[in-house]
Design a protein around this motif. Structure first.
Motif, PDB file in Angstrom:
ATOM      1  N   THR A   1       0.842  -1.195   0.000  1.00  0.00           N
ATOM      2  CA  THR A   1       0.000   0.000   0.000  1.00  0.00           C
ATOM      3  C   THR A   1       0.879   1.246   0.000  1.00  0.00           C
ATOM      4  OG1 THR A   1      -0.121  -0.041   2.418  1.00  0.00           O
ATOM      5  CG2 THR A   1      -1.893  -1.135   1.205  1.00  0.00           C
ATOM      6  N   SER A   2       0.392   2.305  -0.640  1.00  0.00           N
ATOM      7  CA  SER A   2       1.115   3.577  -0.633  1.00  0.00           C
ATOM      8  C   SER A   2       1.005   4.200   0.759  1.00  0.00           C
ATOM      9  CB  SER A   2       0.535   4.520  -1.686  1.00  0.00           C
ATOM     10  OG  SER A   2      -0.819   4.823  -1.395  1.00  0.00           O
ATOM     11  N   PRO A   3       1.927   5.086   1.147  1.00  0.00           N
ATOM     12  CA  PRO A   3       1.871   5.696   2.485  1.00  0.00           C
ATOM     13  C   PRO A   3       0.540   6.390   2.782  1.00  0.00           C
ATOM     14  CG  PRO A   3       3.985   6.130   1.451  1.00  0.00           C
ATOM     15  CD  PRO A   3       3.141   5.472   0.413  1.00  0.00           C
ATOM     16  N   SER A   4      -0.084   6.944   1.759  1.00  0.00           N
ATOM     17  CA  SER A   4      -1.375   7.627   1.948  1.00  0.00           C
ATOM     18  C   SER A   4      -2.544   6.653   1.920  1.00  0.00           C
ATOM     19  CB  SER A   4      -1.568   8.686   0.862  1.00  0.00           C
ATOM     20  OG  SER A   4      -1.607   8.081  -0.421  1.00  0.00           O
ATOM     21  N   GLU A   5      -2.262   5.375   1.607  1.00  0.00           N
ATOM     22  CA  GLU A   5      -3.270   4.325   1.479  1.00  0.00           C
ATOM     23  C   GLU A   5      -4.276   4.600   0.367  1.00  0.00           C
ATOM     24  OE1 GLU A   5      -5.054   3.432   5.251  1.00  0.00           O
ATOM     25  OE2 GLU A   5      -3.232   2.474   6.006  1.00  0.00           O
ATOM     26  N   GLU A   6      -3.861   5.392  -0.599  1.00  0.00           N
ATOM     27  CA  GLU A   6      -4.738   5.661  -1.741  1.00  0.00           C
ATOM     28  C   GLU A   6      -4.639   4.575  -2.802  1.00  0.00           C
ATOM     29  OE1 GLU A   6      -3.973   9.494  -3.350  1.00  0.00           O
ATOM     30  OE2 GLU A   6      -4.742  10.593  -1.608  1.00  0.00           O
ATOM     31  N   GLN A   7      -3.484   3.902  -2.860  1.00  0.00           N
ATOM     32  CA  GLN A   7      -3.270   2.905  -3.902  1.00  0.00           C
ATOM     33  C   GLN A   7      -2.720   1.606  -3.323  1.00  0.00           C
ATOM     34  OE1 GLN A   7      -0.660   5.248  -6.460  1.00  0.00           O
ATOM     35  NE2 GLN A   7      -2.294   5.385  -7.988  1.00  0.00           N
ATOM     36  N   LEU A   8      -3.108   0.503  -3.964  1.00  0.00           N
ATOM     37  CA  LEU A   8      -2.591  -0.819  -3.642  1.00  0.00           C
ATOM     38  C   LEU A   8      -1.885  -1.352  -4.879  1.00  0.00           C
ATOM     39  CD1 LEU A   8      -2.648  -3.358  -1.629  1.00  0.00           C
ATOM     40  CD2 LEU A   8      -4.525  -4.143  -3.083  1.00  0.00           C
ATOM     41  N   VAL A   9      -0.622  -1.743  -4.720  1.00  0.00           N
ATOM     42  CA  VAL A   9       0.155  -2.281  -5.843  1.00  0.00           C
ATOM     43  C   VAL A   9       0.238  -3.794  -5.701  1.00  0.00           C
ATOM     44  CG1 VAL A   9       2.369  -2.237  -7.052  1.00  0.00           C
ATOM     45  CG2 VAL A   9       1.480  -0.148  -6.025  1.00  0.00           C
ATOM     46  N   CYS A  10      -0.039  -4.503  -6.801  1.00  0.00           N
ATOM     47  CA  CYS A  10      -0.037  -5.965  -6.800  1.00  0.00           C
ATOM     48  C   CYS A  10       0.956  -6.466  -7.834  1.00  0.00           C
ATOM     49  CB  CYS A  10      -1.418  -6.522  -7.154  1.00  0.00           C
ATOM     50  SG  CYS A  10      -2.799  -5.656  -6.414  1.00  0.00           S
ATOM     51  N   SER A  11       1.844  -7.374  -7.438  1.00  0.00           N
ATOM     52  CA  SER A  11       2.713  -8.036  -8.405  1.00  0.00           C
ATOM     53  C   SER A  11       2.238  -9.475  -8.561  1.00  0.00           C
ATOM     54  CB  SER A  11       4.178  -7.992  -7.967  1.00  0.00           C
ATOM     55  OG  SER A  11       4.387  -8.792  -6.835  1.00  0.00           O
ATOM     56  N   LEU A  12       2.160  -9.926  -9.814  1.00  0.00           N
ATOM     57  CA  LEU A  12       1.587 -11.233 -10.113  1.00  0.00           C
ATOM     58  C   LEU A  12       2.662 -12.247 -10.477  1.00  0.00           C
ATOM     59  CD1 LEU A  12      -1.493 -10.148 -12.278  1.00  0.00           C
ATOM     60  CD2 LEU A  12      -1.251 -10.173  -9.802  1.00  0.00           C
ATOM     61  N   GLU A  13       2.258 -13.497 -10.510  1.00  0.00           N
ATOM     62  CA  GLU A  13       3.163 -14.597 -10.814  1.00  0.00           C
ATOM     63  C   GLU A  13       3.722 -14.495 -12.228  1.00  0.00           C
ATOM     64  OE1 GLU A  13       3.022 -19.460 -10.195  1.00  0.00           O
ATOM     65  OE2 GLU A  13       1.202 -18.364 -10.673  1.00  0.00           O
ATOM     66  N   ASN A  14       2.981 -13.857 -13.136  1.00  0.00           N
ATOM     67  CA  ASN A  14       3.435 -13.708 -14.525  1.00  0.00           C
ATOM     68  C   ASN A  14       4.210 -12.418 -14.748  1.00  0.00           C
ATOM     69  OD1 ASN A  14       1.380 -11.867 -14.331  1.00  0.00           O
ATOM     70  ND2 ASN A  14       0.187 -12.630 -16.063  1.00  0.00           N
TER      71      ASN A  14
END
Length: 317
Positions: free
Chosen positions: A124-137
């Motif tokens: 999560t970003s410090p402001s909790e505005e965004q969630l970043v996801c890294s995938l298996e591919n």
């Protein structure tokens, strides 16, 4: 780890284990965890269970956990609760429950459309505005976490962080002499043209066969690629990579345009075949290696070619 979930306490600058955290619960594969407060932690298992522990003791297994037999590989805590990433590109949002029966309740479920793989990492970003996801591919997506209440679960709410990447190992790479472009190929059966000035993907083309090698024509208008079934000379268009000519060279793992671009060399087992780039005529075959040729290189004036093979020999032609 596999059957291991252990809490440690630092005393006198030493780590000392606390009594068994899971009590009498059957051991599982514990894949990830996240601290939700000073003494509360949530642990995910390889069967899709979510376990809440406080002060090193198991308090509850969430009824709203996926528990579908698919692993949960990543958890990220945020102020309202936590987010977890599972198989099939699924991301689940949990918030603190006020009814007293459940510690946390599942409020939303989102799917990364077109990416039916495991979600390997969340942040999560410090402001909790965004969630970043890294995938298996090897793809990275962003979810607007601040708007999660108004997002519709049936829609694609994820966006690429920058641009898409190769999903498997890169098998070939070549640069263009006259343009700021790089060509890559991968075991994911795709060829990509990258612009290293803009840091963007210009063209992406997926094929039916695995791609083992790639070479960029000096003009930037043609790409040579070695596939499992054939060697293909392709034209680079504005938004496509289109096959122009095919050659009967299977599993070509090394190909190279000459510096002037008038001809190219392709490895075919123990031999090297030379072709004209414009007439596609076979100009000659170079035989001398007793084992597979691993690498080829043209001299600066294109008058000679240097090759080395698995036989330990280096030839100048």
């Amino acid at each position: 780890g596999d059957g291991v979930c252990r809490f440690m306490r630092v005393t006198d600058q030493l780590l000392k284990p606390l009594p068994g955290a899971m009590g009498k619960r059957e051991p599982q594969g514990y894949l990830c965890h996240a601290w939700l407060s000073e003494d509360r932690v949530v642990v995910a298992t390889d069967a899709g269970d979510l376990l809440v522990l406080e002060a090193g003791e198991l308090k509850a297994a969430l009824n709203s956990a996926p528990a579908d037999g698919a692993p949960i590989d990543s958890i990220a805590a945020y102020s309202k609760g936590f987010v977890c990433g599972a198989d099939d590109g699924m991301v689940y949002v949990y918030e603190k429950s006020e009814d007293g029966k459940e510690f946390y309740k599942r409020t939303k479920s989102f799917r990364v459309e077109g990416n039916p793989v495991r979600v390997m990492s969340l942040a999560t970003s410090p402001s909790e505005e965004q969630l970043v996801c890294s995938l298996e591919n090897a793809q990275i997506f962003v979810l607007p976490l601040s708007n999660v209440e108004i997002l519709k679960e049936e829609e694609m709410n994820f966006e690429l962080l920058t641009h898409s990447f190769h999903g498997r190992a890169i098998t070939g790479l070549d640069t263009c002499v006259r343009k700021p472009l790089v060509a890559t190929c991968s075991m994911d059966k795709s060829v990509r043209i990258w612009n290293y000035q803009d840091m963007t993907t210009d063209i992406h083309k997926t094929f039916n066969e695995e791609v083992y090698s790639v070479s960029f024509h000096p003009s930037g208008l043609h790409v040579l690629a070695g596939f499992a079934d054939k060697l293909r000379l392709m034209n680079v268009l504005i938004d496509d990579i289109r096959t122009y000519k095919e050659f009967a060279v299977k599993a070509c793992r090394e190909c190279q345009f000459s510096n002037g671009g008038q001809s190219f060399a392709a490895v075919n087992g123990n031999s090297i075949q030379i072709y004209s780039s414009y007439t596609c005529e076979n100009l000659g075959n170079l035989r001398g290696h007793s084992s597979k040729v691993r690498s080829i290189c043209w001299t600066r004036d294109d008058s000679r070619l240097v090759s080395c093979g698995m036989d330990g020999a280096v030839y100048e032609w």
